[in-house]
Motif scaffolding. Sequence first.
Motif, PDB file in Angstrom:
ATOM      1  N   VAL A   1       0.940  -1.114   0.040  1.00  0.00           N
ATOM      2  CA  VAL A   1       0.081   0.047  -0.095  1.00  0.00           C
ATOM      3  C   VAL A   1       0.764   1.316   0.049  1.00  0.00           C
ATOM      4  CG1 VAL A   1      -1.543   1.360   1.458  1.00  0.00           C
ATOM      5  CG2 VAL A   1      -2.035  -1.188   1.064  1.00  0.00           C
ATOM      6  N   LEU A   2       1.829   1.353   0.853  1.00  0.00           N
ATOM      7  CA  LEU A   2       2.878   2.453   0.881  1.00  0.00           C
ATOM      8  C   LEU A   2       3.490   2.672  -0.391  1.00  0.00           C
ATOM      9  CD1 LEU A   2       3.928   4.283   2.689  1.00  0.00           C
ATOM     10  CD2 LEU A   2       5.760   2.817   3.381  1.00  0.00           C
ATOM     11  N   THR A   3       4.259   1.515  -0.917  1.00  0.00           N
ATOM     12  CA  THR A   3       4.992   1.653  -2.080  1.00  0.00           C
ATOM     13  C   THR A   3       4.315   1.784  -3.572  1.00  0.00           C
ATOM     14  OG1 THR A   3       5.325  -0.721  -2.392  1.00  0.00           O
ATOM     15  CG2 THR A   3       6.975   0.235  -1.258  1.00  0.00           C
ATOM     16  N   MET A   4       2.831   1.559  -3.264  1.00  0.00           N
ATOM     17  CA  MET A   4       2.203   1.797  -4.390  1.00  0.00           C
ATOM     18  C   MET A   4       1.472   3.064  -4.301  1.00  0.00           C
ATOM     19  SD  MET A   4       0.628  -2.154  -4.604  1.00  0.00           S
ATOM     20  CE  MET A   4      -0.674  -1.888  -6.118  1.00  0.00           C
ATOM     21  N   GLY A   5       1.390   3.669  -3.294  1.00  0.00           N
ATOM     22  CA  GLY A   5       0.956   5.035  -3.094  1.00  0.00           C
ATOM     23  C   GLY A   5      -0.368   4.943  -2.955  1.00  0.00           C
TER      24      GLY A   5
END
Length: 290
Positions: free
Chosen positions: A267-271
């Motif tokens: 979720v974080l790395t995919m924004g």
Amino acid sequence: TLDSIIRAVPASLRNAMGSLKNAGNPWGGAREERINWVKDLAIPSVNGETEILYFSCCTPAFDPKMGGVARATVNILKKTGAKFSILGNHENCCGESVRKAGNFSLFENLAGSNIKAIHESGVREVIVTSPHCYATFKNEYPSLGGDFTVIHFTQYLARLLNEGRLTFKNSFQKNVVYHDPCYLGRHNGIYDEPRSVLESVPGITLADEINARENSLCCGGGGARIWMETKKGERFSDILVEQAIDLGADVLATACPYCILNFKDSVLTMGKEDALKVMDISEIVDEVME
């Protein structure tokens, strides 16, 4: 040669094994820090009335992103009147990952220490947060002398629900997609209990993933993969996060610390922080019990 084989092992996995050997956990945390997550929760020590041991798993105990899962579990146990305690600093990693990575002697040392601590507590029922702990305690520890009953927390919640001891005060008006952890589902056949608990939550709209139950896609953390880096574009957790969003989910719910770590990282790395929240079932139940 042995040296070349050792060099081929990812440094992150070697570090995890070293920490397991020296401190009883794979995260590099000091043994005395294992109970930091619980210091303000006033959990009673093991005594003659203790009926349940809660085994939190190393991940909620040491990773700050995961402490809420263990705390939610304790909150629920308290609210439902459970007579429980923890092993505290006598608790070691269950050893599942290191066994899968092939270090059987270290696994047996960790398992032996846990079995001794559980037996000495005199408590015969152990509740676990992690499906990896569940699978290891249930399937591996008996051959090493482990004589106790292990229950995954979703099974315990389903039991409370059936007994009428799980009551909710709040509504959870969210679209939730549930992910079957491999070690809970395919490895041990626990599919219905997590769903029955989620379905009982007021206001929830629950759906399965595109591939669910025995066809569920691994998050990518099983078999010690949690300690190895996977290249962007090859992460199963990215696929599952994207699918959950496409299914209209507000929340991607699961019941495994490894799954949650991988999903939160995706979720974080995919924004996608504004599009999808990742939650353990215990966190949802705790929220609606407030």
